[in-house]
Design a protein around this motif. Sequence first.
Motif, PDB file in Angstrom:
ATOM      1  N   PHE A 329      21.415  -6.852  22.407  1.00 29.44           N
ATOM      2  CA  PHE A 329      22.729  -6.781  21.765  1.00 29.44           C
ATOM      3  C   PHE A 329      23.439  -8.122  21.893  1.00 29.44           C
ATOM      4  N   ALA A 330      23.284  -8.781  23.041  1.00 32.46           N
ATOM      5  CA  ALA A 330      23.930 -10.076  23.253  1.00 32.46           C
ATOM      6  C   ALA A 330      23.505 -11.077  22.182  1.00 32.46           C
ATOM      7  N   ALA A 331      22.200 -11.134  21.916  1.00 32.45           N
ATOM      8  CA  ALA A 331      21.690 -12.087  20.924  1.00 32.45           C
ATOM      9  C   ALA A 331      22.155 -11.732  19.512  1.00 32.45           C
ATOM     10  N   ILE A 332      22.127 -10.431  19.184  1.00 30.12           N
ATOM     11  CA  ILE A 332      22.554  -9.983  17.843  1.00 30.12           C
ATOM     12  C   ILE A 332      24.031 -10.302  17.615  1.00 30.12           C
ATOM     13  N   ILE A 333      24.861 -10.002  18.616  1.00 31.51           N
ATOM     14  CA  ILE A 333      26.302 -10.227  18.489  1.00 31.51           C
ATOM     15  C   ILE A 333      26.620 -11.721  18.427  1.00 31.51           C
ATOM     16  N   LYS A 334      25.974 -12.504  19.292  1.00 34.25           N
ATOM     17  CA  LYS A 334      26.231 -13.949  19.291  1.00 34.25           C
ATOM     18  C   LYS A 334      25.837 -14.581  17.964  1.00 34.25           C
ATOM     19  N   GLU A 335      24.696 -14.165  17.435  1.00 36.04           N
ATOM     20  CA  GLU A 335      24.236 -14.699  16.149  1.00 36.04           C
ATOM     21  C   GLU A 335      25.248 -14.420  15.049  1.00 36.04           C
ATOM     22  N   LYS A 336      25.721 -13.193  14.970  1.00 32.19           N
ATOM     23  CA  LYS A 336      26.666 -12.828  13.913  1.00 32.19           C
ATOM     24  C   LYS A 336      28.003 -13.515  14.111  1.00 32.19           C
ATOM     25  N   LEU A 337      28.496 -13.534  15.337  1.00 40.20           N
ATOM     26  CA  LEU A 337      29.805 -14.124  15.595  1.00 40.20           C
ATOM     27  C   LEU A 337      29.807 -15.621  15.342  1.00 40.20           C
ATOM     28  N   THR A 338      28.784 -16.320  15.793  1.00 43.94           N
ATOM     29  CA  THR A 338      28.726 -17.764  15.565  1.00 43.94           C
ATOM     30  C   THR A 338      28.483 -18.077  14.090  1.00 43.94           C
ATOM     31  N   ASN A 339      27.767 -17.211  13.380  1.00 45.69           N
ATOM     32  CA  ASN A 339      27.601 -17.409  11.937  1.00 45.69           C
ATOM     33  C   ASN A 339      28.943 -17.306  11.203  1.00 45.69           C
ATOM     34  N   ILE A 340      29.773 -16.368  11.635  1.00 48.82           N
ATOM     35  CA  ILE A 340      31.116 -16.249  11.053  1.00 48.82           C
ATOM     36  C   ILE A 340      31.938 -17.489  11.376  1.00 48.82           C
ATOM     37  N   GLN A 341      31.894 -17.933  12.615  1.00 49.65           N
ATOM     38  CA  GLN A 341      32.679 -19.087  13.034  1.00 49.65           C
ATOM     39  C   GLN A 341      32.268 -20.353  12.293  1.00 49.65           C
ATOM     40  N   HIS A 342      30.980 -20.490  12.042  1.00 50.78           N
ATOM     41  CA  HIS A 342      30.471 -21.680  11.349  1.00 50.78           C
ATOM     42  C   HIS A 342      30.419 -21.504   9.826  1.00 50.78           C
ATOM     43  N   LYS A 343      30.966 -20.389   9.332  1.00 53.09           N
ATOM     44  CA  LYS A 343      31.010 -20.100   7.889  1.00 53.09           C
ATOM     45  C   LYS A 343      29.627 -19.973   7.273  1.00 53.09           C
ATOM     46  N   LEU A 344      28.666 -19.488   8.063  1.00 48.07           N
ATOM     47  CA  LEU A 344      27.323 -19.228   7.552  1.00 48.07           C
ATOM     48  C   LEU A 344      27.189 -17.797   7.049  1.00 48.07           C
ATOM     49  N   ASP A 345      28.077 -16.923   7.504  1.00 42.51           N
ATOM     50  CA  ASP A 345      28.166 -15.547   7.018  1.00 42.51           C
ATOM     51  C   ASP A 345      29.581 -15.291   6.506  1.00 42.51           C
ATOM     52  N   THR A 346      29.718 -14.320   5.627  1.00 43.14           N
ATOM     53  CA  THR A 346      31.037 -13.971   5.094  1.00 43.14           C
ATOM     54  C   THR A 346      31.922 -13.420   6.194  1.00 43.14           C
ATOM     55  N   ASP A 347      33.136 -13.920   6.243  1.00 45.34           N
ATOM     56  CA  ASP A 347      34.113 -13.442   7.215  1.00 45.34           C
ATOM     57  C   ASP A 347      34.904 -12.301   6.587  1.00 45.34           C
ATOM     58  N   THR A 348      34.430 -11.076   6.803  1.00 45.45           N
ATOM     59  CA  THR A 348      35.093  -9.911   6.218  1.00 45.45           C
ATOM     60  C   THR A 348      36.334  -9.494   7.016  1.00 45.45           C
ATOM     61  N   PHE A 349      36.523 -10.103   8.197  1.00 47.70           N
ATOM     62  CA  PHE A 349      37.643  -9.732   9.052  1.00 47.70           C
ATOM     63  C   PHE A 349      38.886 -10.621   8.815  1.00 47.70           C
ATOM     64  N   GLY A 350      38.714 -11.748   8.142  1.00 52.90           N
ATOM     65  CA  GLY A 350      39.826 -12.669   7.958  1.00 52.90           C
ATOM     66  C   GLY A 350      40.167 -13.447   9.223  1.00 52.90           C
ATOM     67  N   TRP A 351      39.174 -13.710  10.046  1.00 55.22           N
ATOM     68  CA  TRP A 351      39.388 -14.387  11.330  1.00 55.22           C
ATOM     69  C   TRP A 351      39.437 -15.892  11.200  1.00 55.22           C
ATOM     70  N   THR A 352      38.731 -16.471  10.242  1.00 53.07           N
ATOM     71  CA  THR A 352      38.618 -17.926  10.171  1.00 53.07           C
ATOM     72  C   THR A 352      39.757 -18.518   9.351  1.00 53.07           C
ATOM     73  N   VAL A 353      40.242 -19.679   9.809  1.00 47.40           N
ATOM     74  CA  VAL A 353      41.395 -20.340   9.178  1.00 47.40           C
ATOM     75  C   VAL A 353      41.017 -21.770   8.861  1.00 47.40           C
ATOM     76  N   LYS A 354      41.147 -22.136   7.594  1.00 46.00           N
ATOM     77  CA  LYS A 354      40.807 -23.492   7.163  1.00 46.00           C
ATOM     78  C   LYS A 354      41.891 -24.473   7.551  1.00 46.00           C
ATOM     79  N   VAL A 355      41.477 -25.623   8.079  1.00 47.69           N
ATOM     80  CA  VAL A 355      42.427 -26.668   8.468  1.00 47.69           C
ATOM     81  C   VAL A 355      42.762 -27.531   7.250  1.00 47.69           C
TER      82      VAL A 355
END
Length: 355
Positions: A329-355
């Motif tokens: 679970f740690a690896a699955i969650i880290k992969e998805k979360l870091t993909n969202i942070q790096h804009k490699l996956d769609t951010d469906t939560f609205g968490w990322t903010v463009k500078v």
Amino acid sequence: MELTTSSNIKVVTAKESKINSVDFENLTFGNVFTDHMLVCDYHDGAWDQPVIMPYESFTMDPSSRVFHYGQAIFEGMKAYKDDNDDVWLFRPDQNFERFNKSAVRLAMPEVPEEVFLGGLHKLLEVEKDWVKKGKGNTLYIRPFMIATGQGVIASPSNEYRFCVILSPAKAYYSGEVKVVIADHYSRAANGGIGAAKAAGNYSGQFYPTKLANEKGFQQVIWTDDATHTKLEEAGTMNVFFRINDTLYTAPTSERILDGVTRKSIVELAPTLGINVEVRPVLVSEIVEAAKNGTLKEIFGAGTAAVVNPIAGFSYQDTYYELPKLENSFAAIIKEKLTNIQHKLDTDTFGWTVKV
């Protein structure tokens, strides 16, 4: 969310950048800093104009209250650069809100949004080249505030300095992490400042962690101060436990920091088909689960490390090794979360903010 910007920020640029002297492939976490920092001072009941200036030392009076009474708070954030050279932040509103909650708890002035978020926005524009592309590359952001008022009378300061410094970073932890479950020392107590991101919370952890290091362990899993029966945090991170196919993590309280990564995992995991329960987690049930084989994983969660798996734990001089899982679970969650942070996956939560 949109960042609040401000035109009332003075910018003094460094004469020369040191960026070309930095080996970005071999970084030690938190040791290298960018060319500029944000500084804003508080006195006479008001905040001055924020200034972005060259990163440098500053002089303080020996009687500054931070040295004597510990009025010091901070946050930890990261900036990411996508393949289009755009820079992104991850849930900065949560860090801003928590910073001011910490300020209130330590009798410090709240920092205005246009100074904290607006100043950070402008600082990242100035230091954009320090944010490197590629998964795993980040720019660590350290906002902090200290009491600068003079005098050794035991009372809150009347002057403060708010700063933001930036440090290019890769992985925070490397290698296998083994922990000790605390049965004497405590990280925080009810009625105390455990829920604030206060500097003193971390200095108080150093000695018990040193004792753990001497026994071959890297971190301590903290327990509640009253009974030492409830599991709370792991080192400087929130902690998750997987029993069978359910993740458990303790609820936030006066003793437990409301981690941004923690709350993100609680929201994210169910979308990945992982059940999460937020409830008190007992030492006894984790030890029993380790004995009967139902304890599958323990991992820490925080901004610096994101998700950090734990290989095993010791409790009252008995060591319990955790199984090595291919699809943890740690690896699955880290992969998805870091993909969202790096804009490699769609951010469906609205968490990322463009500078």
